[in-house]
Write a protein that holds these residues in place. Structure first.
Motif, PDB file in Angstrom:
ATOM      1  N   ILE A 139      12.438  12.612  32.653  1.00 17.84           N
ATOM      2  CA  ILE A 139      12.149  13.577  31.594  1.00 17.84           C
ATOM      3  C   ILE A 139      13.443  14.014  30.911  1.00 17.84           C
ATOM      4  O   ILE A 139      14.521  13.962  31.490  1.00 17.84           O
ATOM      5  CB  ILE A 139      11.362  14.801  32.111  1.00 17.84           C
ATOM      6  N   THR A 140      13.307  14.447  29.677  1.00 18.34           N
ATOM      7  CA  THR A 140      14.454  14.918  28.911  1.00 18.34           C
ATOM      8  C   THR A 140      14.726  16.387  29.215  1.00 18.34           C
ATOM      9  O   THR A 140      13.897  17.080  29.819  1.00 18.34           O
ATOM     10  CB  THR A 140      14.190  14.773  27.404  1.00 18.34           C
ATOM     11  N   GLN A 141      15.869  16.846  28.743  1.00 21.42           N
ATOM     12  CA  GLN A 141      16.174  18.271  28.887  1.00 21.42           C
ATOM     13  C   GLN A 141      15.153  19.114  28.129  1.00 21.42           C
ATOM     14  O   GLN A 141      14.768  20.181  28.602  1.00 21.42           O
ATOM     15  CB  GLN A 141      17.589  18.568  28.390  1.00 21.42           C
ATOM     16  N   ALA A 142      14.703  18.619  26.998  1.00 13.47           N
ATOM     17  CA  ALA A 142      13.687  19.351  26.224  1.00 13.47           C
ATOM     18  C   ALA A 142      12.373  19.434  26.992  1.00 13.47           C
ATOM     19  O   ALA A 142      11.719  20.488  27.021  1.00 13.47           O
ATOM     20  CB  ALA A 142      13.469  18.683  24.872  1.00 13.47           C
ATOM     21  N   ASP A 143      11.984  18.317  27.632  1.00 13.96           N
ATOM     22  CA  ASP A 143      10.768  18.321  28.454  1.00 13.96           C
ATOM     23  C   ASP A 143      10.890  19.324  29.588  1.00 13.96           C
ATOM     24  O   ASP A 143       9.956  20.078  29.871  1.00 13.96           O
ATOM     25  CB  ASP A 143      10.503  16.932  29.050  1.00 13.96           C
ATOM     26  N   LEU A 144      12.036  19.321  30.243  1.00 14.25           N
ATOM     27  CA  LEU A 144      12.254  20.236  31.362  1.00 14.25           C
ATOM     28  C   LEU A 144      12.212  21.684  30.889  1.00 14.25           C
ATOM     29  O   LEU A 144      11.628  22.540  31.558  1.00 14.25           O
ATOM     30  CB  LEU A 144      13.584  19.925  32.058  1.00 14.25           C
ATOM     31  N   ALA A 145      12.807  21.951  29.745  1.00  9.93           N
ATOM     32  CA  ALA A 145      12.768  23.308  29.199  1.00  9.93           C
ATOM     33  C   ALA A 145      11.330  23.752  28.972  1.00  9.93           C
ATOM     34  O   ALA A 145      10.962  24.884  29.323  1.00  9.93           O
ATOM     35  CB  ALA A 145      13.557  23.366  27.892  1.00  9.93           C
ATOM     36  N   ASP A 146      10.497  22.872  28.418  1.00  5.26           N
ATOM     37  CA  ASP A 146       9.085  23.200  28.202  1.00  5.26           C
ATOM     38  C   ASP A 146       8.380  23.479  29.528  1.00  5.26           C
ATOM     39  O   ASP A 146       7.622  24.437  29.646  1.00  5.26           O
ATOM     40  CB  ASP A 146       8.365  22.069  27.472  1.00  5.26           C
ATOM     41  N   LEU A 147       8.632  22.640  30.518  1.00  7.09           N
ATOM     42  CA  LEU A 147       7.993  22.819  31.833  1.00  7.09           C
ATOM     43  C   LEU A 147       8.404  24.130  32.495  1.00  7.09           C
ATOM     44  O   LEU A 147       7.596  24.763  33.183  1.00  7.09           O
ATOM     45  CB  LEU A 147       8.346  21.649  32.757  1.00  7.09           C
ATOM     46  N   ALA A 148       9.666  24.507  32.309  1.00  9.10           N
ATOM     47  CA  ALA A 148      10.195  25.703  32.973  1.00  9.10           C
ATOM     48  C   ALA A 148      10.021  26.966  32.139  1.00  9.10           C
ATOM     49  O   ALA A 148      10.308  28.064  32.623  1.00  9.10           O
ATOM     50  CB  ALA A 148      11.674  25.495  33.292  1.00  9.10           C
ATOM     51  N   GLY A 149       9.567  26.815  30.899  1.00  8.03           N
ATOM     52  CA  GLY A 149       9.396  27.987  30.047  1.00  8.03           C
ATOM     53  C   GLY A 149      10.708  28.596  29.610  1.00  8.03           C
ATOM     54  O   GLY A 149      10.837  29.815  29.506  1.00  8.03           O
ATOM     55  N   THR A 150      11.690  27.750  29.350  1.00  9.62           N
ATOM     56  CA  THR A 150      13.000  28.216  28.915  1.00  9.62           C
ATOM     57  C   THR A 150      13.472  27.344  27.764  1.00  9.62           C
ATOM     58  O   THR A 150      12.738  26.496  27.281  1.00  9.62           O
ATOM     59  CB  THR A 150      13.987  28.216  30.102  1.00  9.62           C
ATOM     60  N   SER A 151      14.693  27.533  27.329  1.00 12.46           N
ATOM     61  CA  SER A 151      15.208  26.754  26.201  1.00 12.46           C
ATOM     62  C   SER A 151      15.974  25.523  26.674  1.00 12.46           C
ATOM     63  O   SER A 151      16.473  25.481  27.811  1.00 12.46           O
ATOM     64  CB  SER A 151      16.140  27.611  25.337  1.00 12.46           C
ATOM     65  N   GLU A 152      16.058  24.551  25.788  1.00 12.44           N
ATOM     66  CA  GLU A 152      16.850  23.353  26.090  1.00 12.44           C
ATOM     67  C   GLU A 152      18.321  23.730  26.291  1.00 12.44           C
ATOM     68  O   GLU A 152      19.004  23.152  27.133  1.00 12.44           O
ATOM     69  CB  GLU A 152      16.707  22.346  24.953  1.00 12.44           C
ATOM     70  N   ARG A 153      18.773  24.707  25.553  1.00 13.09           N
ATOM     71  CA  ARG A 153      20.153  25.178  25.697  1.00 13.09           C
ATOM     72  C   ARG A 153      20.408  25.706  27.113  1.00 13.09           C
ATOM     73  O   ARG A 153      21.461  25.461  27.700  1.00 13.09           O
ATOM     74  CB  ARG A 153      20.424  26.267  24.658  1.00 13.09           C
ATOM     75  N   THR A 154      19.440  26.417  27.668  1.00 15.18           N
ATOM     76  CA  THR A 154      19.578  26.934  29.032  1.00 15.18           C
ATOM     77  C   THR A 154      19.619  25.793  30.034  1.00 15.18           C
ATOM     78  O   THR A 154      20.432  25.800  30.965  1.00 15.18           O
ATOM     79  CB  THR A 154      18.439  27.917  29.358  1.00 15.18           C
ATOM     80  N   VAL A 155      18.759  24.796  29.850  1.00 15.03           N
ATOM     81  CA  VAL A 155      18.769  23.631  30.739  1.00 15.03           C
ATOM     82  C   VAL A 155      20.137  22.958  30.680  1.00 15.03           C
ATOM     83  O   VAL A 155      20.732  22.630  31.713  1.00 15.03           O
ATOM     84  CB  VAL A 155      17.655  22.623  30.369  1.00 15.03           C
ATOM     85  N   ARG A 156      20.648  22.764  29.484  1.00  7.03           N
ATOM     86  CA  ARG A 156      21.944  22.120  29.311  1.00  7.03           C
ATOM     87  C   ARG A 156      23.047  22.936  29.992  1.00  7.03           C
ATOM     88  O   ARG A 156      23.914  22.376  30.680  1.00  7.03           O
ATOM     89  CB  ARG A 156      22.236  21.939  27.821  1.00  7.03           C
ATOM     90  N   ALA A 157      23.010  24.251  29.846  1.00  5.30           N
ATOM     91  CA  ALA A 157      24.020  25.115  30.470  1.00  5.30           C
ATOM     92  C   ALA A 157      23.958  25.020  31.992  1.00  5.30           C
ATOM     93  O   ALA A 157      24.996  24.969  32.663  1.00  5.30           O
ATOM     94  CB  ALA A 157      23.826  26.565  30.021  1.00  5.30           C
ATOM     95  N   ILE A 158      22.761  24.968  32.531  1.00  4.06           N
ATOM     96  CA  ILE A 158      22.611  24.871  33.988  1.00  4.06           C
ATOM     97  C   ILE A 158      23.096  23.517  34.479  1.00  4.06           C
ATOM     98  O   ILE A 158      23.832  23.429  35.469  1.00  4.06           O
ATOM     99  CB  ILE A 158      21.152  25.151  34.398  1.00  4.06           C
ATOM    100  N   GLU A 159      22.715  22.441  33.786  1.00  3.33           N
ATOM    101  CA  GLU A 159      23.111  21.096  34.216  1.00  3.33           C
ATOM    102  C   GLU A 159      24.608  20.852  34.110  1.00  3.33           C
ATOM    103  O   GLU A 159      25.136  19.991  34.806  1.00  3.33           O
ATOM    104  CB  GLU A 159      22.363  20.031  33.426  1.00  3.33           C
ATOM    105  N   THR A 160      25.292  21.599  33.260  1.00  2.00           N
ATOM    106  CA  THR A 160      26.735  21.422  33.110  1.00  2.00           C
ATOM    107  C   THR A 160      27.518  22.536  33.799  1.00  2.00           C
ATOM    108  O   THR A 160      28.750  22.564  33.719  1.00  2.00           O
ATOM    109  CB  THR A 160      27.133  21.355  31.622  1.00  2.00           C
ATOM    110  N   ALA A 161      26.806  23.421  34.476  1.00  2.00           N
ATOM    111  CA  ALA A 161      27.424  24.540  35.196  1.00  2.00           C
ATOM    112  C   ALA A 161      28.307  25.376  34.273  1.00  2.00           C
ATOM    113  O   ALA A 161      29.417  25.764  34.625  1.00  2.00           O
ATOM    114  CB  ALA A 161      28.197  24.049  36.419  1.00  2.00           C
TER     115      ALA A 161
END
Length: 65
Positions: free
Chosen positions: A20-42
């Protein structure tokens, strides 16, 4: 490697393994793609709730050590 980098790496790996993409994960988690990216890059300062929601969405559990 510190705890934050370990969590980031585990989430990124689980997301990629799930295909899945970061955008898909953001949708699943109810958050933004930017937040997913920030978490994945610490980077940034995401909330603990966002980290837990994203980890749960890829089948990971966050536990205190």
């Amino acid at each position: 490697m510190n705890d934050l980098e370990s969590i980031a790496g585990a989430i990124r790996k689980a997301r990629k393994e799930a295909g899945i993409t970061q955008a898909d994960l953001a949708d699943l988690a109810g958050t933004s793609e930017r937040t997913v990216r920030a978490i994945e890059t610490a980077t940034g300062n995401p909330s603990l709730a966002a980290v837990v929601a994203i980890a749960n969405a890829v089948g990971l559990r966050v536990a205190a050590s």
